[in-house]
Motif scaffolding. Structure first.
Motif, PDB file in Angstrom:
ATOM      1  N   VAL A  48       0.881  -1.169   0.000  1.00  0.00           N
ATOM      2  CA  VAL A  48       0.000   0.000   0.000  1.00  0.00           C
ATOM      3  C   VAL A  48       0.917   1.218   0.000  1.00  0.00           C
ATOM      4  O   VAL A  48       1.725   1.388   0.914  1.00  0.00           O
ATOM      5  CB  VAL A  48      -0.934   0.025   1.218  1.00  0.00           C
ATOM      6  N   PHE A  68      -8.130   0.396   2.330  1.00  0.00           N
ATOM      7  CA  PHE A  68      -7.303   0.121   1.152  1.00  0.00           C
ATOM      8  C   PHE A  68      -6.609  -1.224   1.358  1.00  0.00           C
ATOM      9  O   PHE A  68      -5.901  -1.418   2.346  1.00  0.00           O
ATOM     10  CB  PHE A  68      -6.270   1.230   0.950  1.00  0.00           C
ATOM     11  N   VAL A  89      -1.393  -1.116  -4.252  1.00  0.00           N
ATOM     12  CA  VAL A  89      -2.470  -0.127  -4.201  1.00  0.00           C
ATOM     13  C   VAL A  89      -1.842   1.238  -3.955  1.00  0.00           C
ATOM     14  O   VAL A  89      -1.065   1.415  -3.012  1.00  0.00           O
ATOM     15  CB  VAL A  89      -3.477  -0.462  -3.074  1.00  0.00           C
ATOM     16  N   ILE A  91      -2.306   5.292  -3.142  1.00  0.00           N
ATOM     17  CA  ILE A  91      -3.203   6.303  -2.582  1.00  0.00           C
ATOM     18  C   ILE A  91      -2.590   7.668  -2.899  1.00  0.00           C
ATOM     19  O   ILE A  91      -1.539   8.023  -2.371  1.00  0.00           O
ATOM     20  CB  ILE A  91      -3.356   6.147  -1.058  1.00  0.00           C
TER      21      ILE A  91
END
Length: 330
Positions: A48, A68, A89, A91
Protein backbone atom coordinates in the motif's frame (compact mmCIF):
# COMPACT_ATOMS: atom_id res chain seq x y z
CA UNK A 1 -13.55 24.70 -3.92
CA UNK A 2 -16.52 24.75 -1.56
CA UNK A 3 -15.98 24.43 2.18
CA UNK A 4 -17.68 21.03 2.29
CA UNK A 5 -15.15 19.67 -0.20
CA UNK A 6 -12.13 20.73 1.84
CA UNK A 7 -11.00 17.76 3.94
CA UNK A 8 -7.68 18.06 5.78
CA UNK A 9 -7.95 15.22 8.32
CA UNK A 10 -8.93 11.59 7.86
CA UNK A 11 -8.26 8.10 9.24
CA UNK A 12 -7.67 5.19 6.88
CA UNK A 13 -7.12 1.45 7.22
CA UNK A 14 -4.37 -0.01 5.02
CA UNK A 15 -3.74 -3.75 4.52
CA UNK A 16 -0.90 -5.10 2.39
CA UNK A 17 -1.06 -8.44 0.60
CA UNK A 18 0.18 -11.78 1.92
CA UNK A 19 3.13 -13.42 0.18
CA UNK A 20 2.39 -16.45 -1.98
CA UNK A 21 3.29 -20.00 -0.91
CA UNK A 22 6.41 -21.70 -2.18
CA UNK A 23 5.73 -24.78 -4.31
CA UNK A 24 6.48 -28.37 -3.35
CA UNK A 25 7.08 -30.06 -6.70
CA UNK A 26 9.36 -32.80 -8.01
CA UNK A 27 10.40 -32.60 -11.63
CA UNK A 28 8.88 -35.40 -13.71
CA UNK A 29 9.45 -35.78 -17.42
CA UNK A 30 9.61 -38.60 -19.93
CA UNK A 31 12.98 -40.32 -19.65
CA UNK A 32 13.73 -38.33 -16.46
CA UNK A 33 12.23 -40.34 -13.65
CA UNK A 34 13.80 -38.48 -10.78
CA UNK A 35 14.45 -34.92 -11.85
CA UNK A 36 14.65 -33.54 -8.34
CA UNK A 37 12.78 -30.68 -6.68
CA UNK A 38 11.77 -27.71 -8.86
CA UNK A 39 9.07 -25.94 -6.85
CA UNK A 40 9.12 -22.17 -7.46
CA UNK A 41 8.90 -19.29 -4.98
CA UNK A 42 5.73 -17.48 -4.03
CA UNK A 43 5.17 -13.92 -5.26
CA UNK A 44 5.42 -10.85 -3.06
CA UNK A 45 2.24 -9.45 -1.56
CA UNK A 46 1.13 -6.07 -2.83
CA UNK A 47 2.25 -2.87 -1.05
CA UNK A 48 0.00 0.00 0.00
CA UNK A 49 1.79 3.11 -1.28
CA UNK A 50 1.19 6.83 -0.70
CA UNK A 51 1.97 8.92 -3.78
CA UNK A 52 2.19 12.73 -3.87
CA UNK A 53 0.15 14.50 -6.56
CA UNK A 54 0.63 18.25 -7.02
CA UNK A 55 -2.81 18.53 -8.65
CA UNK A 56 -4.61 17.59 -5.43
CA UNK A 57 -5.43 20.24 -2.79
CA UNK A 58 -7.49 18.25 -0.30
CA UNK A 59 -8.12 14.76 1.11
CA UNK A 60 -11.76 14.84 -0.04
CA UNK A 61 -11.28 11.90 -2.46
CA UNK A 62 -10.53 9.68 0.57
CA UNK A 63 -13.56 10.78 2.58
CA UNK A 64 -15.78 7.91 1.43
CA UNK A 65 -13.11 5.24 0.90
CA UNK A 66 -11.19 4.56 4.07
CA UNK A 67 -10.14 0.94 3.55
CA UNK A 68 -7.30 0.12 1.15
CA UNK A 69 -6.30 -3.51 0.57
CA UNK A 70 -3.56 -4.78 -1.74
CA UNK A 71 -3.58 -8.14 -3.55
CA UNK A 72 -2.00 -11.32 -2.21
CA UNK A 73 1.02 -12.75 -4.00
CA UNK A 74 0.56 -15.78 -6.27
CA UNK A 75 1.80 -19.23 -5.26
CA UNK A 76 4.93 -20.70 -6.84
CA UNK A 77 4.63 -23.57 -9.33
CA UNK A 78 6.69 -26.24 -11.07
CA UNK A 79 9.74 -25.51 -13.17
CA UNK A 80 10.98 -23.06 -10.55
CA UNK A 81 8.27 -20.64 -11.68
CA UNK A 82 7.81 -17.74 -9.29
CA UNK A 83 4.28 -16.71 -8.40
CA UNK A 84 2.91 -13.39 -9.58
CA UNK A 85 3.51 -10.41 -7.29
CA UNK A 86 0.36 -8.96 -5.74
CA UNK A 87 -0.86 -5.71 -7.29
CA UNK A 88 0.17 -2.62 -5.32
CA UNK A 89 -2.47 -0.13 -4.20
CA UNK A 90 -1.62 3.55 -4.68
CA UNK A 91 -3.20 6.30 -2.58
CA UNK A 92 -2.72 9.74 -4.16
CA UNK A 93 -2.41 12.58 -1.65
CA UNK A 94 -1.69 16.34 -1.88
CA UNK A 95 1.73 17.82 -1.22
CA UNK A 96 2.01 18.71 2.45
CA UNK A 97 0.44 15.47 3.69
CA UNK A 98 1.70 13.95 6.92
CA UNK A 99 1.01 10.45 8.29
CA UNK A 100 0.71 9.87 12.03
CA UNK A 101 0.34 6.86 14.27
CA UNK A 102 -3.25 7.32 15.55
CA UNK A 103 -2.34 6.11 19.05
CA UNK A 104 0.96 7.89 19.73
CA UNK A 105 0.38 10.90 17.40
CA UNK A 106 3.96 10.35 16.19
CA UNK A 107 4.71 11.51 12.63
CA UNK A 108 5.63 8.47 10.52
CA UNK A 109 5.93 10.05 7.07
CA UNK A 110 5.87 13.52 5.52
CA UNK A 111 5.28 14.15 1.81
CA UNK A 112 6.42 17.39 0.20
CA UNK A 113 7.66 16.54 -3.35
CA UNK A 114 5.50 15.80 -6.40
CA UNK A 115 5.63 12.13 -7.40
CA UNK A 116 7.21 11.09 -4.09
CA UNK A 117 6.20 7.56 -3.09
CA UNK A 118 6.19 6.11 0.43
CA UNK A 119 5.34 2.50 1.25
CA UNK A 120 2.69 2.74 3.96
CA UNK A 121 2.28 -1.02 4.43
CA UNK A 122 4.84 -3.41 2.96
CA UNK A 123 3.57 -6.60 1.31
CA UNK A 124 4.60 -9.97 2.75
CA UNK A 125 7.48 -11.81 1.12
CA UNK A 126 6.72 -14.95 -0.88
CA UNK A 127 7.77 -18.30 0.53
CA UNK A 128 10.69 -20.17 -1.02
CA UNK A 129 10.00 -23.27 -3.11
CA UNK A 130 11.35 -26.72 -2.24
CA UNK A 131 14.25 -26.53 -4.71
CA UNK A 132 15.97 -24.14 -2.28
CA UNK A 133 16.12 -26.85 0.38
CA UNK A 134 17.75 -29.69 -1.52
CA UNK A 135 21.09 -30.90 -0.18
CA UNK A 136 23.38 -33.88 -0.41
CA UNK A 137 21.55 -35.48 2.51
CA UNK A 138 18.03 -34.42 1.44
CA UNK A 139 17.77 -34.62 -2.32
CA UNK A 140 13.96 -34.63 -2.50
CA UNK A 141 12.62 -32.15 0.10
CA UNK A 142 8.86 -32.32 0.26
CA UNK A 143 8.31 -29.01 2.01
CA UNK A 144 8.42 -25.32 1.14
CA UNK A 145 7.94 -22.04 2.95
CA UNK A 146 4.53 -20.42 3.36
CA UNK A 147 4.24 -16.76 2.41
CA UNK A 148 4.69 -14.07 5.06
CA UNK A 149 1.47 -12.38 6.14
CA UNK A 150 0.79 -8.84 5.06
CA UNK A 151 0.43 -5.97 7.53
CA UNK A 152 -2.64 -3.96 8.37
CA UNK A 153 -3.44 -1.04 10.60
CA UNK A 154 -5.01 2.40 10.95
CA UNK A 155 -3.25 5.64 10.01
CA UNK A 156 -4.05 9.28 10.67
CA UNK A 157 -3.66 11.37 7.51
CA UNK A 158 -3.39 15.16 7.88
CA UNK A 159 -2.84 17.94 5.40
CA UNK A 160 -0.72 21.02 6.04
CA UNK A 161 -1.35 23.47 3.24
CA UNK A 162 1.64 24.38 1.09
CA UNK A 163 1.30 28.09 0.34
CA UNK A 164 3.75 30.95 -0.12
CA UNK A 165 1.79 33.47 1.94
CA UNK A 166 -0.48 32.71 4.89
CA UNK A 167 -3.10 35.24 6.02
CA UNK A 168 -3.19 35.53 9.82
CA UNK A 169 -5.81 37.53 11.67
CA UNK A 170 -8.77 37.54 13.98
CA UNK A 171 -12.21 36.57 12.65
CA UNK A 172 -13.79 39.24 10.45
CA UNK A 173 -10.45 40.98 9.78
CA UNK A 174 -11.06 40.96 6.01
CA UNK A 175 -8.82 38.02 5.06
CA UNK A 176 -11.40 36.38 2.78
CA UNK A 177 -12.15 39.69 1.08
CA UNK A 178 -8.46 40.30 0.41
CA UNK A 179 -8.04 36.79 -0.99
CA UNK A 180 -11.05 37.22 -3.28
CA UNK A 181 -9.69 40.53 -4.63
CA UNK A 182 -6.10 39.33 -5.19
CA UNK A 183 -7.00 35.91 -6.62
CA UNK A 184 -9.76 34.08 -8.46
CA UNK A 185 -10.76 32.29 -5.24
CA UNK A 186 -14.35 32.73 -4.10
CA UNK A 187 -14.38 32.26 -0.31
CA UNK A 188 -17.53 32.83 1.72
CA UNK A 189 -17.69 36.47 2.85
CA UNK A 190 -20.13 37.89 5.41
CA UNK A 191 -20.23 40.48 8.18
CA UNK A 192 -19.88 38.09 11.12
CA UNK A 193 -17.09 36.20 12.86
CA UNK A 194 -15.94 32.74 11.74
CA UNK A 195 -17.42 33.08 8.26
CA UNK A 196 -14.46 31.02 7.03
CA UNK A 197 -14.56 27.52 8.48
CA UNK A 198 -12.02 25.90 6.16
CA UNK A 199 -8.73 27.18 4.71
CA UNK A 200 -9.01 28.71 1.24
CA UNK A 201 -6.27 28.87 -1.38
CA UNK A 202 -5.82 31.30 -4.22
CA UNK A 203 -3.17 31.98 -6.86
CA UNK A 204 -2.01 35.61 -6.99
CA UNK A 205 -1.01 36.75 -10.48
CA UNK A 206 2.06 38.97 -10.48
CA UNK A 207 4.00 40.81 -13.17
CA UNK A 208 5.39 38.95 -16.23
CA UNK A 209 3.11 35.94 -15.67
CA UNK A 210 4.64 35.14 -12.29
CA UNK A 211 2.40 33.75 -9.57
CA UNK A 212 2.44 32.84 -5.89
CA UNK A 213 -0.04 31.00 -3.65
CA UNK A 214 -1.91 32.67 -0.81
CA UNK A 215 -3.85 30.83 1.92
CA UNK A 216 -6.69 32.27 4.01
CA UNK A 217 -6.51 30.47 7.37
CA UNK A 218 -9.70 30.51 9.52
CA UNK A 219 -9.62 33.25 12.15
CA UNK A 220 -7.48 32.83 15.23
CA UNK A 221 -8.70 33.95 18.66
CA UNK A 222 -6.90 34.31 21.95
CA UNK A 223 -6.41 30.80 23.35
CA UNK A 224 -6.49 29.11 19.93
CA UNK A 225 -3.35 27.11 20.78
CA UNK A 226 -5.36 25.52 23.61
CA UNK A 227 -8.14 24.55 21.23
CA UNK A 228 -10.43 27.56 21.71
CA UNK A 229 -12.47 28.85 18.77
CA UNK A 230 -11.47 26.77 15.76
CA UNK A 231 -8.47 25.69 17.82
CA UNK A 232 -5.09 24.44 16.77
CA UNK A 233 -6.64 22.36 13.98
CA UNK A 234 -5.97 25.17 11.50
CA UNK A 235 -2.85 26.63 13.12
CA UNK A 236 -0.89 23.74 11.57
CA UNK A 237 -1.60 25.08 8.08
CA UNK A 238 0.51 28.15 8.87
CA UNK A 239 3.59 25.96 9.46
CA UNK A 240 4.21 25.48 5.73
CA UNK A 241 3.79 29.14 4.67
CA UNK A 242 6.97 30.99 3.68
CA UNK A 243 5.65 34.44 4.65
CA UNK A 244 2.99 35.43 7.17
CA UNK A 245 0.72 38.39 6.42
CA UNK A 246 -0.89 39.71 9.62
CA UNK A 247 -4.16 41.42 8.74
CA UNK A 248 -5.67 43.84 11.28
CA UNK A 249 -8.57 46.19 10.42
CA UNK A 250 -8.17 49.93 10.76
CA UNK A 251 -11.14 50.10 13.16
CA UNK A 252 -9.39 47.83 15.66
CA UNK A 253 -9.33 49.12 19.25
CA UNK A 254 -5.61 48.40 19.64
CA UNK A 255 -3.52 47.30 16.64
CA UNK A 256 -0.39 46.60 18.70
CA UNK A 257 -2.32 44.44 21.18
CA UNK A 258 -4.04 42.43 18.43
CA UNK A 259 -0.69 41.81 16.74
CA UNK A 260 0.86 40.72 20.06
CA UNK A 261 -2.01 38.26 20.74
CA UNK A 262 -1.74 36.76 17.25
CA UNK A 263 2.01 36.45 17.56
CA UNK A 264 1.69 34.79 20.97
CA UNK A 265 -0.80 32.21 19.65
CA UNK A 266 1.63 31.26 16.89
CA UNK A 267 4.49 31.07 19.39
CA UNK A 268 2.52 28.85 21.76
CA UNK A 269 1.58 26.54 18.90
CA UNK A 270 5.08 26.33 17.41
CA UNK A 271 7.92 28.74 18.33
CA UNK A 272 9.56 28.15 14.93
CA UNK A 273 6.73 30.13 13.31
CA UNK A 274 8.33 33.32 14.64
CA UNK A 275 11.33 32.70 12.36
CA UNK A 276 9.20 33.30 9.26
CA UNK A 277 9.07 36.59 7.35
CA UNK A 278 6.22 38.77 8.64
CA UNK A 279 4.29 41.72 7.24
CA UNK A 280 1.61 43.70 9.11
CA UNK A 281 -1.19 45.02 6.89
CA UNK A 282 -3.86 47.39 8.14
CA UNK A 283 -7.04 46.62 6.18
CA UNK A 284 -10.16 48.76 5.63
CA UNK A 285 -7.88 51.81 5.39
CA UNK A 286 -10.19 53.66 2.97
CA UNK A 287 -11.87 55.07 6.11
CA UNK A 288 -8.61 56.76 7.20
CA UNK A 289 -7.25 60.16 6.22
CA UNK A 290 -3.52 60.97 6.35
CA UNK A 291 -3.77 62.37 9.88
CA UNK A 292 -5.38 59.18 11.22
CA UNK A 293 -2.77 57.02 9.41
CA UNK A 294 -0.01 59.03 11.10
CA UNK A 295 -1.62 58.46 14.49
CA UNK A 296 -2.06 54.73 13.85
CA UNK A 297 1.55 54.35 12.73
CA UNK A 298 2.64 55.36 16.22
CA UNK A 299 0.83 52.27 17.58
CA UNK A 300 2.38 49.79 15.14
CA UNK A 301 5.39 47.86 16.49
CA UNK A 302 8.63 49.12 14.96
CA UNK A 303 10.14 45.65 14.40
CA UNK A 304 7.66 44.65 11.67
CA UNK A 305 7.17 46.30 8.24
CA UNK A 306 3.63 47.55 7.68
CA UNK A 307 1.28 48.75 4.94
CA UNK A 308 -2.17 50.33 4.68
CA UNK A 309 -4.62 48.79 2.19
CA UNK A 310 -8.30 48.57 1.33
CA UNK A 311 -9.57 45.50 -0.49
CA UNK A 312 -12.94 47.07 -1.32
CA UNK A 313 -11.46 50.37 -2.58
CA UNK A 314 -8.57 48.54 -4.34
CA UNK A 315 -6.12 50.74 -2.41
CA UNK A 316 -2.48 49.69 -1.98
CA UNK A 317 -2.95 46.22 -3.51
CA UNK A 318 -0.29 46.62 -6.24
CA UNK A 319 2.23 47.78 -3.64
CA UNK A 320 1.21 44.83 -1.43
CA UNK A 321 1.90 42.32 -4.21
CA UNK A 322 5.26 44.00 -4.90
CA UNK A 323 6.20 43.76 -1.21
CA UNK A 324 5.13 40.13 -0.89
CA UNK A 325 7.01 39.12 -4.05
CA UNK A 326 10.12 40.85 -2.73
CA UNK A 327 9.83 39.05 0.64
CA UNK A 328 9.31 35.68 -1.05
CA UNK A 329 12.33 36.07 -3.29
CA UNK A 330 14.87 37.79 -1.05
Amino acid sequence: MTEGNFVDYIKIHAASGKGGKGSVHLHREKYIAKGGPDGGDGGRGGHVILRADKNLWTLFHMKFKKHFKAEHGGDGSSGRSTGKDGKDVYIDVPLGTIVRDPETEEIIHEITADGEEIILQEGGKGGRGNWHFKSSTNQTPRYAQPGIDGKDGWFQIELKILADVGLVGFPNAGKSTLLSVLTAAKPKIADYAFTTLKPNLGIVKYRDYKTFVMADIPGIIEGAHEGKGLGHRFLRHIERNSTLLFLIPADSDDIAKEYAVLLNELKQHNPELLDKERLLVVSKSDMLDEELKTELEKEIPKEIPHMFISSVAQMGLVELKDKLWQMLND
